[in-house]
Each structure stands twice: as C-alpha cells, then as structure tokens.
Write a protein that holds these residues in place. Structure first.
Motif, short mmCIF file in Angstrom:
data_model
loop_
_atom_site.label_atom_id
_atom_site.label_comp_id
_atom_site.label_asym_id
_atom_site.label_seq_id
_atom_site.Cartn_x
_atom_site.Cartn_y
_atom_site.Cartn_z
N GLU A 1 40.68 33.03 36.54
CA GLU A 1 40.85 33.08 35.09
C GLU A 1 39.92 32.09 34.39
O GLU A 1 39.38 32.38 33.32
N PHE A 2 39.74 30.91 35.01
CA PHE A 2 38.84 29.93 34.42
C PHE A 2 37.41 30.47 34.40
O PHE A 2 36.68 30.31 33.42
N GLY A 3 37.00 31.13 35.49
CA GLY A 3 35.66 31.70 35.53
C GLY A 3 35.47 32.77 34.48
O GLY A 3 34.43 32.84 33.82
N ARG A 4 36.48 33.62 34.30
CA ARG A 4 36.39 34.64 33.26
C ARG A 4 36.31 34.01 31.87
O ARG A 4 35.52 34.43 31.03
N GLY A 5 37.16 33.00 31.63
CA GLY A 5 37.13 32.34 30.33
C GLY A 5 35.81 31.66 30.06
O GLY A 5 35.29 31.71 28.94
N ARG A 6 35.24 31.03 31.09
CA ARG A 6 33.94 30.37 30.92
C ARG A 6 32.86 31.38 30.58
O ARG A 6 32.04 31.15 29.68
N ARG A 7 32.84 32.50 31.29
CA ARG A 7 31.83 33.53 30.98
C ARG A 7 32.02 34.10 29.59
O ARG A 7 31.04 34.38 28.88
N ALA A 8 33.28 34.28 29.19
CA ALA A 8 33.54 34.83 27.85
C ALA A 8 33.07 33.87 26.76
O ALA A 8 32.46 34.29 25.76
N VAL A 9 33.35 32.58 26.93
CA VAL A 9 32.94 31.59 25.92
C VAL A 9 31.41 31.50 25.85
O VAL A 9 30.82 31.43 24.76
N ARG A 10 30.75 31.52 27.01
CA ARG A 10 29.29 31.44 27.00
C ARG A 10 28.67 32.68 26.36
O ARG A 10 27.69 32.58 25.61
N ALA A 11 29.25 33.84 26.66
CA ALA A 11 28.74 35.06 26.02
C ALA A 11 28.97 35.01 24.52
O ALA A 11 28.10 35.42 23.72
N GLY A 12 30.15 34.51 24.10
CA GLY A 12 30.41 34.37 22.68
C GLY A 12 29.46 33.40 22.00
O GLY A 12 29.05 33.59 20.86
N ALA A 13 29.12 32.32 22.72
CA ALA A 13 28.19 31.34 22.16
C ALA A 13 26.83 31.96 21.91
O ALA A 13 26.18 31.71 20.88
N LEU A 14 26.38 32.79 22.85
CA LEU A 14 25.10 33.47 22.65
C LEU A 14 25.19 34.48 21.51
O LEU A 14 24.25 34.63 20.71
N ALA A 15 26.32 35.17 21.41
CA ALA A 15 26.48 36.16 20.33
C ALA A 15 26.46 35.49 18.96
O ALA A 15 25.93 36.06 17.99
#
Length: 396
Positions: A5-19
C-alpha cells in the motif's frame, strides 16, 4: 500489506506531483500572449524549469527516507519569488499550491503555520502591486489556509498509518513468540523435574559404584525407567503438536491472522474427512498460516478444503508481496522456491529450487508418506499458494 500500500501511495503521489506541473502552462501561456521580449521569455522559462526541478525533487525525496529537503524547498521558494513580477497574477494564483505543499514536507506546528501566513501575505501583496482589486484577492488567504490544512491532515494521516503498520507487525511477532514460549514452557514442565531426577540419581550411582554396587545397579535401573517415562512423555507432547485437529487449527489461524490485520476466508469441505487425513490437512493449515503470519504481509488469506471420491485437499493462498527476497518462509537469498513436489513413489519429498524451511520440509515428508502431493509457489495472479492433496485410502 503495508509495504504494498505504501508503494502504491508513493507512486500515486509522485504521479500527481508531475500532473500538477501542467498547471504551470497557464501563466506561461499568458506570458506568451502578451508578446514579451525574448529576454523575458528566457528568464521565465528558465526559472520555471528550476521551479519544476525543485518540486519534483521535494516529492521524490519525501518518500525516500532522506531528510535533505530544505535545499530543494528553498530553491522552489526563490524561483517562486523570482517569477512573481514576470508571470504576473496567473503565477500568484497557482504558485501557492506548490509552495504550501513543499513547506509541509519540512516544517511542522507553529513553524508551518507562520510560513503559511507569510506565503498568503506575499501572494496578496504581489497581486495588489500588480493592480488586482480586492474582489480578486480576498479568497487567496482562504485558499492558502485550506491548502495548508489539507496537506497537514494528509501528512498526519500518513504518520498514523505508519504507526498502525508497525503495531500490526509487532502483534504478529508477539503471536509467533507466544507460540514458541508455549512450546518451550510445555517441554520444560514435562522434562524439567525428570531430567533433574536423572542427574541426581546418576551422581549417586557414580558414588556408589565402589562402595555399594548393588544399590548403584538399582539406581541405574530406576534411571532407565525414569528416562523411558520421559521419552514417552516427550513423544506424547510432540504428537500433540504434530497431530492437531483441523477445526482447532482453522480457529487458531483465524484468531492470529485477525490480530495481524489479515482477513481470513475459509471454504469448508463438502463431505467428511477421515481422521488420519484431517491430521495431515491440519498440519498443512498450521504451517501455511504460520508463514502467512510471519512473512507474507498480506491483507487477505483464503483457505479452501475439498473432498472427492479418492482424495482430500487443502489450498491456502494470500495476496501478500515478496518481502526482502524471502517469501512465506520458503527460502533465503535472491530466489525463493517456486515449487515443492512430493513424489508418492519416493521415500522423501523432493524440493524443486533452493533450500526449504524446516516446517515445509517436515510437511512434505508427511504428505509423501501418505502418498500425497504438496505444492507451494507463486501463482500468476500474485501472492503465495500452498496446496496439499492426500489420498483418503492411503491416509487412513
């Protein structure tokens, strides 16, 4: 579970940061529409590139365990201030979202509140300086405060989730340790007094060997009887651990997995299971549940029992990810065992792969003695699976 779950959350936040960087297109487009001089365009795009690099650095390092976020945050703030007179009101309207989010990664409490207030003040002053009326400014401090509250809440939630994950891991470890202590306590209660008696009698027999050989012989005979009794007690104790009841093991697995935050679903057999076969299936359930509890970090676990005309089987699988190169206690090193197969025609189980744990080795030997089949490995859908099938006639 938590690691996935932490890995998924990290990827989601990083993708959101780029967006979020796409928002920067508005002030840049507004600048180009005003037909500015080339130097102004170069300055704007260069400063925006620095701003974007600092933003990405902050978002990436926030989840990498590093503490050196202040240089990136400082660079982002400097780039923001440098762009305020160049990009005008559009930049003031969007930049506070980035600034407040970056500040939250490095500041807490009063310091974060003060920095948020300063950010709101700078935004208001910049907009007033550029001729924006009160109707276009009043909502900016409100938006900055709301952004700060949201970011701080998300940050606090992340801390709580990390603490909860640590607590779940500690509960699982305590459950394993309690089982070990129970086994050690039972063996101590069985053998402690008996072994002490044997030691005392052996010392007495050694002293009486020359002075009273007959009594020494009687003492040694008594020691033999005590030792045989202790051996019988140990066999009974070990048999009690190695021949559990299937219903008890299912109840125990449900309790312990629940304590570790793992949901267990059981599909019962659609027919009666002979006692000898039930013992083997119960041992398979115990071994599989122990591995799920100690190693899988899963969220869900499923146990399915089945009986047909000639065999009984149990299947245990979970949705946990591999952890540190070790999967479900099967092996160590860079690669874990993919399959353990028992050959009904062989004297022992044959693991296919690297070293298996002692629990799986013992289980494979028992299933092989009954002429059954044991498989463990990673299915294509993920997680880990243990499957044991035993012929009813051979098991009985």
């Amino acid at each position: 579970m938590a690691q996935r779950e932490f890995g998924r959350g990290r990827r989601a936040v990083r993708a959101g940061a780029l967006a979020w960087l796409l928002v920067l297109g508005w002030p840049l487009w507004s600048l180009l529409e005003s037909e500015p001089r080339a130097g102004r365009v170069v300055w704007a795009f260069g400063a925006v590139a620095v701003f974007a690099a600092c933003w990405v650095t902050v978002m990436w390092r926030m989840f990498s365990g590093r503490r050196s976020l202040l240089p990136a945050v400082a660079g982002l703030i400097v780039a923001t201030l440098a762009l305020l007179p160049v990009l005008g009101p559009p930049w003031a309207y969007v930049s506070f979202v980035f600034v407040v989010s970056a500040l939250a990664t490095s500041l807490e409490g009063v310091a974060f509140a003060v920095a948020t207030a300063v950010t709101a003040g700078v935004e208001v002053v910049a907009l007033r300086t550029q001729g924006i009326s009160f109707g276009g400014i009043w909502w900016v401090p409100v938006a900055v405060a709301a952004q700060a509250a949201a970011v701080d809440s998300i940050k606090r939630m992340g801390v709580l989730l990390a603490r909860l994950d640590a607590a779940h891991a500690q509960v699982a470890q305590l459950a394993v340790e309690n089982e070990r202590l129970r086994f050690a306590r039972d063996l101590h209660d069985i053998l402690g007094h008996t072994l002490t008696s044997i030691i005392i009698r052996s010392q007495l027999a050694a002293r009486l060997t020359r002075t009273d050989p007959d009594r020494a012989a009687r003492e040694m005979t008594d020691m033999e009887q005590v030792a045989r009794q202790a051996l019988d007690e140990v066999r009974l104790a070990v048999a009690g651990y190695r021949a559990p009841a299937l219903s008890e093991e299912l109840d125990k697995a449900a309790r312990e997995l629940r304590l570790a935050g793992i949901e267990l679903k059981v599909s019962p057999a659609d027919g009666p299971i002979p006692a000898a076969t039930e013992t083997l299936l119960a041992w398979a359930v115990r071994e599989a549940a122990t591995n799920v509890l100690r190693h899988s970090r899963a969220r869900h676990c499923w146990i399915g029992l089945r009986v047909d005309a000639g065999t009984a089987s149990v299947e245990v699988y979970d949705d946990g990810p591999p952890v540190g190169g070790v999967r479900a206690g099967i092996a160590t090193g860079e690669q874990a065992i993919d399959t353990v197969v028992t050959d009904p025609g062989a004297d022992r189980a044959e693991p296919c792969g690297r070293r298996a744990g002692s629990g799986l080795t013992g289980l494979a030997e028992r299933v092989a003695e009954a002429g059954g089949l044991l498989e463990v490995g990673r299915p294509a859908s993920g997680g880990y699976r243990l499957y044991a099938r035993v012929p009813l006639a051979d098991a009985s």
